[in-house]
Design a protein around this motif. Structure first.
Motif, PDB file in Angstrom:
ATOM      1  N   ARG A  81     -25.876 -13.949   1.224  1.00  0.00           N
ATOM      2  CA  ARG A  81     -27.227 -14.485   1.219  1.00  0.00           C
ATOM      3  C   ARG A  81     -27.799 -14.670   2.628  1.00  0.00           C
ATOM      4  O   ARG A  81     -29.011 -14.682   2.809  1.00  0.00           O
ATOM      5  N   ARG A  82     -26.923 -14.836   3.624  1.00  0.00           N
ATOM      6  CA  ARG A  82     -27.404 -15.065   4.993  1.00  0.00           C
ATOM      7  C   ARG A  82     -28.324 -13.939   5.458  1.00  0.00           C
ATOM      8  O   ARG A  82     -29.335 -14.187   6.111  1.00  0.00           O
ATOM      9  N   ASP A  83     -27.952 -12.694   5.162  1.00  0.00           N
ATOM     10  CA  ASP A  83     -28.753 -11.560   5.610  1.00  0.00           C
ATOM     11  C   ASP A  83     -29.082 -10.588   4.469  1.00  0.00           C
ATOM     12  O   ASP A  83     -29.565  -9.493   4.711  1.00  0.00           O
ATOM     13  N   TRP A  84     -28.764 -11.026   3.221  1.00  0.00           N
ATOM     14  CA  TRP A  84     -29.004 -10.199   2.041  1.00  0.00           C
ATOM     15  C   TRP A  84     -28.314  -8.837   2.126  1.00  0.00           C
ATOM     16  O   TRP A  84     -28.812  -7.838   1.624  1.00  0.00           O
ATOM     17  N   HIS A  85     -27.176  -8.823   2.784  1.00  0.00           N
ATOM     18  CA  HIS A  85     -26.428  -7.577   2.917  1.00  0.00           C
ATOM     19  C   HIS A  85     -25.653  -7.313   1.621  1.00  0.00           C
ATOM     20  O   HIS A  85     -24.978  -8.204   1.104  1.00  0.00           O
ATOM     21  N   THR A 118     -10.567 -14.393   7.593  1.00  0.00           N
ATOM     22  CA  THR A 118     -11.852 -15.083   7.667  1.00  0.00           C
ATOM     23  C   THR A 118     -12.107 -15.685   9.051  1.00  0.00           C
ATOM     24  O   THR A 118     -11.191 -16.117   9.748  1.00  0.00           O
ATOM     25  N   THR A 119     -13.385 -15.692   9.430  1.00  0.00           N
ATOM     26  CA  THR A 119     -13.838 -16.279  10.692  1.00  0.00           C
ATOM     27  C   THR A 119     -14.961 -17.272  10.389  1.00  0.00           C
ATOM     28  O   THR A 119     -15.443 -17.373   9.254  1.00  0.00           O
ATOM     29  N   ASN A 120     -15.402 -17.987  11.418  1.00  0.00           N
ATOM     30  CA  ASN A 120     -16.488 -18.952  11.237  1.00  0.00           C
ATOM     31  C   ASN A 120     -17.771 -18.282  10.767  1.00  0.00           C
ATOM     32  O   ASN A 120     -18.585 -18.899  10.069  1.00  0.00           O
ATOM     33  N   ARG A 121     -17.976 -17.034  11.140  1.00  0.00           N
ATOM     34  CA  ARG A 121     -19.196 -16.330  10.741  1.00  0.00           C
ATOM     35  C   ARG A 121     -19.236 -16.040   9.245  1.00  0.00           C
ATOM     36  O   ARG A 121     -20.300 -15.712   8.707  1.00  0.00           O
ATOM     37  N   ASP A 122     -18.112 -16.153   8.571  1.00  0.00           N
ATOM     38  CA  ASP A 122     -18.083 -15.910   7.124  1.00  0.00           C
ATOM     39  C   ASP A 122     -18.567 -17.111   6.328  1.00  0.00           C
ATOM     40  O   ASP A 122     -18.722 -17.024   5.101  1.00  0.00           O
ATOM     41  N   ASN A 123     -18.796 -18.246   6.992  1.00  0.00           N
ATOM     42  CA  ASN A 123     -19.347 -19.410   6.298  1.00  0.00           C
ATOM     43  C   ASN A 123     -20.678 -19.064   5.651  1.00  0.00           C
ATOM     44  O   ASN A 123     -21.475 -18.314   6.213  1.00  0.00           O
ATOM     45  N   GLY A 124     -20.914 -19.631   4.475  1.00  0.00           N
ATOM     46  CA  GLY A 124     -22.216 -19.431   3.853  1.00  0.00           C
ATOM     47  C   GLY A 124     -22.119 -19.176   2.366  1.00  0.00           C
ATOM     48  O   GLY A 124     -21.070 -19.349   1.741  1.00  0.00           O
ATOM     49  N   THR A 125     -23.248 -18.749   1.799  1.00  0.00           N
ATOM     50  CA  THR A 125     -23.363 -18.543   0.357  1.00  0.00           C
ATOM     51  C   THR A 125     -23.316 -17.057   0.031  1.00  0.00           C
ATOM     52  O   THR A 125     -23.960 -16.237   0.702  1.00  0.00           O
ATOM     53  N   TYR A 126     -22.558 -16.727  -1.013  1.00  0.00           N
ATOM     54  CA  TYR A 126     -22.442 -15.353  -1.502  1.00  0.00           C
ATOM     55  C   TYR A 126     -22.890 -15.327  -2.967  1.00  0.00           C
ATOM     56  O   TYR A 126     -22.636 -16.272  -3.715  1.00  0.00           O
ATOM     57  N   GLU A 127     -23.540 -14.236  -3.341  1.00  0.00           N
ATOM     58  CA  GLU A 127     -24.078 -14.118  -4.700  1.00  0.00           C
ATOM     59  C   GLU A 127     -23.442 -12.927  -5.414  1.00  0.00           C
ATOM     60  O   GLU A 127     -23.438 -11.808  -4.903  1.00  0.00           O
ATOM     61  N   CYS A 128     -22.909 -13.207  -6.588  1.00  0.00           N
ATOM     62  CA  CYS A 128     -22.405 -12.159  -7.483  1.00  0.00           C
ATOM     63  C   CYS A 128     -23.476 -11.945  -8.548  1.00  0.00           C
ATOM     64  O   CYS A 128     -23.787 -12.868  -9.315  1.00  0.00           O
ATOM     65  N   GLN A 129     -24.022 -10.749  -8.605  1.00  0.00           N
ATOM     66  CA  GLN A 129     -25.211 -10.508  -9.418  1.00  0.00           C
ATOM     67  C   GLN A 129     -24.951  -9.407 -10.448  1.00  0.00           C
ATOM     68  O   GLN A 129     -24.432  -8.337 -10.129  1.00  0.00           O
ATOM     69  N   LEU A 130     -25.327  -9.692 -11.700  1.00  0.00           N
ATOM     70  CA  LEU A 130     -25.238  -8.714 -12.776  1.00  0.00           C
ATOM     71  C   LEU A 130     -26.642  -8.354 -13.226  1.00  0.00           C
ATOM     72  O   LEU A 130     -27.416  -9.219 -13.637  1.00  0.00           O
ATOM     73  N   SER A 131     -26.988  -7.077 -13.122  1.00  0.00           N
ATOM     74  CA  SER A 131     -28.299  -6.599 -13.572  1.00  0.00           C
ATOM     75  C   SER A 131     -28.174  -6.062 -14.988  1.00  0.00           C
ATOM     76  O   SER A 131     -27.337  -5.190 -15.265  1.00  0.00           O
TER      77      SER A 131
END
Length: 285
Positions: A81-85, A118-131
C-alpha cells in the motif's frame, strides 16, 4: 529365461516407483510454516497484524474460501500500500526484489505472501486482493518489523575493586523470538569462550525476555575496559568497567559522591536564587 527377465524388470520398476514416492517433496509449501501464521480474518476489508524481528522471514496470511467457481489463481494479487506496487498476481511475482514470493499449495485457499530477510523498509500495510465478477474482496495485513535491543543493567560506568568479582547482566528487549546467540566482548575481543584468562562464565536464559549474565572472578587491572553485549539481529549495549585498588576505589567513590552532592547543591542554590528573585519582584509591585 524371458520370464525371469520380466520379473526382474517388474521388480526394478516397482522399486523405482517406491523410491520416487519416498523422495517426492510435499505439494504444500505452507505446511512447514503453517504454525507460524496468525489466524487470517476471512471477511472483506479485514485487518491482520504481523510482527517479525528484523532479518527474519515474514509470512503474511491470506485465505479466500468457497471460491471454486472462480479462476482464483488469475485473480488474487498482493499489493504494497505504501507505493501501490503489485508484488504478486496468482503464483507469479511482479517485483525485482527476490525476497518476495507467494506460497500457494495446489487447490488450496492459502495465498501467503513470504518476505525474506525483512528490513525496516518493509514496515507497513499490504493488501491481498481478489477480483471477482461482482467486485473486489480485500484482506489487509499490517507488518511491523522490530529491531531488538540489548540493555546492560546498572550505570554506564561500573567500578570494581581489584580481586573482586565483575558481574554484568544483559537483557534483550523487544525480541519476538529469542536470539540465536548472545556474545560478550571485552574491548574488541569476544570472551564467551576465553580460556586464557580463566574465571569467565557466561550463562544465557532464553524466553520472552532473554537475559545473559557475565561473571569474571578475581578482577585484574587488565579487565578494565569496554564491555559489550551483542546478540543476533540486535542493537548492542556497552558499559565501561574500571578495576581499582582499595584506596583508589574509595577515592573514586568519594569523587562520585562529591560530584553528586555538588550538583545537588548547585540545583538548590539556583532554586533559592530564583525564589528570592520572584519574591523581590512581588514586593516591589
Amino acid at each position: 529365461m524371458a520370464s525371469a527377465a520380466g520379473k526382474l524388470f517388474a521388480v526394478i520398476i516397482c522399486s523405482t516407483v517406491v523410491s520416487a514416492k519416498e523422495i517426492k517433496p510435499t505439494s504444500d509449501p505452507v505446511w512447514e510454516i503453517r504454525h507460524l501464521l496468525p489466524e487470517a480474518n476471512l471477511s472483506n476489508n479485514s485487518v491482520t497484524n504481523v510482527t517479525v524481528q528484523v532479518g527474519a522471514t515474514a509470512f503474511l496470511p491470506c485465505l479466500f474460501r468457497h471460491l471454486a467457481d472462480h479462476q482464483v489463481s488469475d485473480q488474487v494479487s498482493w499489493f504494497r500500500r505504501r507505493d501501490w506496487h503489485i508484488l504478486t498476481t496468482g503464483i507469479f511475482t511482479y517485483t525485482t526484489d527476490e525476497r518476495f514470493s507467494v506460497l500457494h499449495p495446489d487447490e488450496s485457499d492459502d495465498w501467503t505472501l513470504q518476505i525474506k530477510y525483512t528490513t525496516n523498509r518493509d514496515n507497513g500495510t499490504y493488501e491481498c486482493q481478489l477480483s471477482t465478477g461482482t467486485g473486489v474482496i480485500s484482506q489487509f495485513v499490517n507488518l511491523e518489523v522490530v529491531v531488538p535491543k540489548a540493555v546492560i543493567l546498572g550505570s554506564k560506568d561500573y567500578h570494581v575493586q581489584l580481586g573482586s568479582t565483575i558481574r554484568l547482566v544483559c537483557i534483550i528487549e523487544e525480541s519476538p523470538t529469542p536470539p540465536q546467540y548472545v556474545f560478550w566482548y571485552h574491548d574488541d575481543g569476544m570472551i564467551n569462550y576465553d580460556t586464557r584468562r580463566g574465571g569467565i562464565n557466561v550463562s544465557t536464559e532464553t524466553g520472552q525476555k532473554t537475559s545473559s549474565r557475565l561473571t569474571i572472578l578475581d578482577a585484574h587491572y587488565n579487565d578494565t575496559g569496554n564491555y559489550t553485549c551483542s546478540a543476533s539481529n540486535t542493537q548492542p549495549a556497552s558499559t565501561s568497567v574500571y578495576v581499582s585498588h582499595g584506596d583508589k576505589m574509595a577515592a573514586i567513590l568519594r569523587r562520585k559522591s562529591s560530584s553528586a552532592s555538588s550538583a545537588a547543591s548547585h540545583a538548590l542554590l539556583f532554586v533559592s536564587v530564583s525564589l528570592g528573585y520572584v519574591f523581590c519582584c512581588v514586593n516591589v509591585r
